[in-house]
Design a protein around this motif. Structure first.
Motif, PDB file in Angstrom:
ATOM      1  N   CYS A 179     -36.050  63.968 -26.423  1.00 61.04           N
ATOM      2  CA  CYS A 179     -36.896  64.752 -25.541  1.00 61.04           C
ATOM      3  C   CYS A 179     -37.407  63.839 -24.428  1.00 61.04           C
ATOM      4  O   CYS A 179     -37.644  62.655 -24.655  1.00 61.04           O
ATOM      5  CB  CYS A 179     -38.078  65.351 -26.304  1.00 61.04           C
ATOM      6  N   LEU A 180     -37.563  64.401 -23.244  1.00 57.28           N
ATOM      7  CA  LEU A 180     -38.136  63.674 -22.124  1.00 57.28           C
ATOM      8  C   LEU A 180     -39.604  64.074 -22.006  1.00 57.28           C
ATOM      9  O   LEU A 180     -39.922  65.249 -21.824  1.00 57.28           O
ATOM     10  CB  LEU A 180     -37.392  64.000 -20.824  1.00 57.28           C
ATOM     11  N   LEU A 181     -40.477  63.098 -22.137  1.00 55.02           N
ATOM     12  CA  LEU A 181     -41.916  63.298 -22.006  1.00 55.02           C
ATOM     13  C   LEU A 181     -42.365  62.677 -20.691  1.00 55.02           C
ATOM     14  O   LEU A 181     -41.691  61.796 -20.156  1.00 55.02           O
ATOM     15  CB  LEU A 181     -42.659  62.633 -23.169  1.00 55.02           C
ATOM     16  N   THR A 182     -43.496  63.122 -20.179  1.00 53.67           N
ATOM     17  CA  THR A 182     -44.014  62.529 -18.941  1.00 53.67           C
ATOM     18  C   THR A 182     -45.495  62.221 -19.065  1.00 53.67           C
ATOM     19  O   THR A 182     -46.248  62.939 -19.710  1.00 53.67           O
ATOM     20  CB  THR A 182     -43.819  63.469 -17.732  1.00 53.67           C
ATOM     21  N   TRP A 183     -45.864  61.116 -18.435  1.00 53.95           N
ATOM     22  CA  TRP A 183     -47.273  60.762 -18.267  1.00 53.95           C
ATOM     23  C   TRP A 183     -47.591  61.057 -16.808  1.00 53.95           C
ATOM     24  O   TRP A 183     -47.016  60.465 -15.908  1.00 53.95           O
ATOM     25  CB  TRP A 183     -47.512  59.296 -18.607  1.00 53.95           C
ATOM     26  N   ASN A 184     -48.492  62.012 -16.593  1.00 52.86           N
ATOM     27  CA  ASN A 184     -48.863  62.440 -15.252  1.00 52.86           C
ATOM     28  C   ASN A 184     -50.238  61.886 -14.908  1.00 52.86           C
ATOM     29  O   ASN A 184     -51.205  62.092 -15.640  1.00 52.86           O
ATOM     30  CB  ASN A 184     -48.849  63.968 -15.181  1.00 52.86           C
ATOM     31  N   LYS A 185     -50.310  61.192 -13.762  1.00 52.81           N
ATOM     32  CA  LYS A 185     -51.522  60.464 -13.381  1.00 52.81           C
ATOM     33  C   LYS A 185     -52.277  61.213 -12.290  1.00 52.81           C
ATOM     34  O   LYS A 185     -51.726  61.426 -11.202  1.00 52.81           O
ATOM     35  CB  LYS A 185     -51.143  59.083 -12.862  1.00 52.81           C
ATOM     36  N   PRO A 186     -53.527  61.597 -12.543  1.00 54.41           N
ATOM     37  CA  PRO A 186     -54.299  62.257 -11.497  1.00 54.41           C
ATOM     38  C   PRO A 186     -54.766  61.276 -10.418  1.00 54.41           C
ATOM     39  O   PRO A 186     -55.220  61.703  -9.363  1.00 54.41           O
ATOM     40  CB  PRO A 186     -55.490  62.861 -12.255  1.00 54.41           C
ATOM     41  N   ASN A 187     -54.634  59.967 -10.664  1.00 47.58           N
ATOM     42  CA  ASN A 187     -55.071  58.959  -9.700  1.00 47.58           C
ATOM     43  C   ASN A 187     -53.964  57.936  -9.422  1.00 47.58           C
ATOM     44  O   ASN A 187     -54.141  56.744  -9.636  1.00 47.58           O
ATOM     45  CB  ASN A 187     -56.329  58.252 -10.208  1.00 47.58           C
ATOM     46  N   PRO A 188     -52.793  58.388  -8.933  1.00 50.62           N
ATOM     47  CA  PRO A 188     -51.693  57.453  -8.713  1.00 50.62           C
ATOM     48  C   PRO A 188     -51.974  56.483  -7.564  1.00 50.62           C
ATOM     49  O   PRO A 188     -52.860  56.720  -6.740  1.00 50.62           O
ATOM     50  CB  PRO A 188     -50.519  58.363  -8.361  1.00 50.62           C
ATOM     51  N   THR A 189     -51.204  55.421  -7.510  1.00 50.30           N
ATOM     52  CA  THR A 189     -51.262  54.504  -6.380  1.00 50.30           C
ATOM     53  C   THR A 189     -50.952  55.304  -5.119  1.00 50.30           C
ATOM     54  O   THR A 189     -49.949  56.024  -5.084  1.00 50.30           O
ATOM     55  CB  THR A 189     -50.211  53.387  -6.547  1.00 50.30           C
ATOM     56  N   PRO A 190     -51.780  55.215  -4.073  1.00 48.70           N
ATOM     57  CA  PRO A 190     -51.567  56.052  -2.880  1.00 48.70           C
ATOM     58  C   PRO A 190     -50.443  55.532  -1.990  1.00 48.70           C
ATOM     59  O   PRO A 190     -50.608  55.317  -0.801  1.00 48.70           O
ATOM     60  CB  PRO A 190     -52.926  55.993  -2.184  1.00 48.70           C
ATOM     61  N   SER A 191     -49.292  55.316  -2.584  1.00 49.02           N
ATOM     62  CA  SER A 191     -48.150  54.775  -1.855  1.00 49.02           C
ATOM     63  C   SER A 191     -47.006  55.774  -1.897  1.00 49.02           C
ATOM     64  O   SER A 191     -46.531  56.125  -2.966  1.00 49.02           O
ATOM     65  CB  SER A 191     -47.717  53.462  -2.527  1.00 49.02           C
TER      66      SER A 191
END
Length: 197
Positions: A108-120
């Motif tokens: 299975c492919l899981l994802t970690w989703n970041k509400p505060n990613p690097t703004p790049s």
């Protein structure tokens, strides 16, 4: 709980309360370990970093300078082939190879989703998603409704100075899905030690 011990007699760097740490090359250490119940790891990503991006280019960003040559060169994916189940964080550049390695079993492919990613962005999407490939056999999926999501949302910013530390809450959920209480878990790329915590 059981502790994975080296058959070859290598002295652990740390060995207390069911946690054993060996300081060495994982390619040399792993073949000598007793069987483990889960491999959960965040290895070096295969990343292509340019010098563009203005304020966020590699020469201007301490984060990118910190990981260059340390955690950006990828790893030997074949080291996972002897293990089941395993969960492995990766970049999009490693997805095809990891899914190919995982597909000999269920996966299975899981994802970690970041509400505060690097703004790049640098003419691309925000780096707000990291991937986790989970390879497992039938019956190896644990946890309950609260832990079996395919995506996890947690802010970035692990503990300590490691540039790629994962949130402890995320690792706790992955441990619950991938293993039973008291299981032996191996992290060949220990990083900041979030898996062992």
């Amino acid at each position: 709980s059981r502790t994975a011990r080296l058959v070859a007699g290598m002295k652990p760097y740390y060995d207390q309360d069911g946690i054993t740490i060996y300081h060495g090359d994982c390619l040399e250490v792993m073949p000598t370990l007793e069987p483990v119940d889960l491999v959960l790891t965040d290895p070096p990503y295969l990343m292509q970093m340019g010098h563009g991006g203005g304020a966020f280019g590699v020469d201007q960003r301490k984060y990118l300078r910190d990981i260059r040559g340390f955690t950006d060169g990828g790893f030997d994916i074949s080291l996972l082939s002897e293990y089941s189940p395993w969960m492995c964080f990766c970049s999009k550049d490693q997805l095809v190879d990891l899914i190919t390695a995982a597909s000999v079993r269920r996966w299975c492919l899981l994802t970690w989703n970041k509400p505060n990613p690097t703004p790049s962005m640098n003419q691309n999407y925000l780096p707000d998603t990291e991937y986790i490939v989970h390879s497992f056999e039938t019956g190896d999926l644990d946890g309950d409704y609260s832990t079996r999501a395919r995506w996890f949302q947690y802010p970035t910013g692990g503990e300590g100075d490691h540039p790629n530390a994962k949130p402890e809450s995320l690792m706790r959920k992955l441990v619950k899905v991938g293993s039973d209480e008291g299981a032996t878990i191996l992290d060949p790329f220990m990083g900041s030690g979030t898996t062992l915590r």
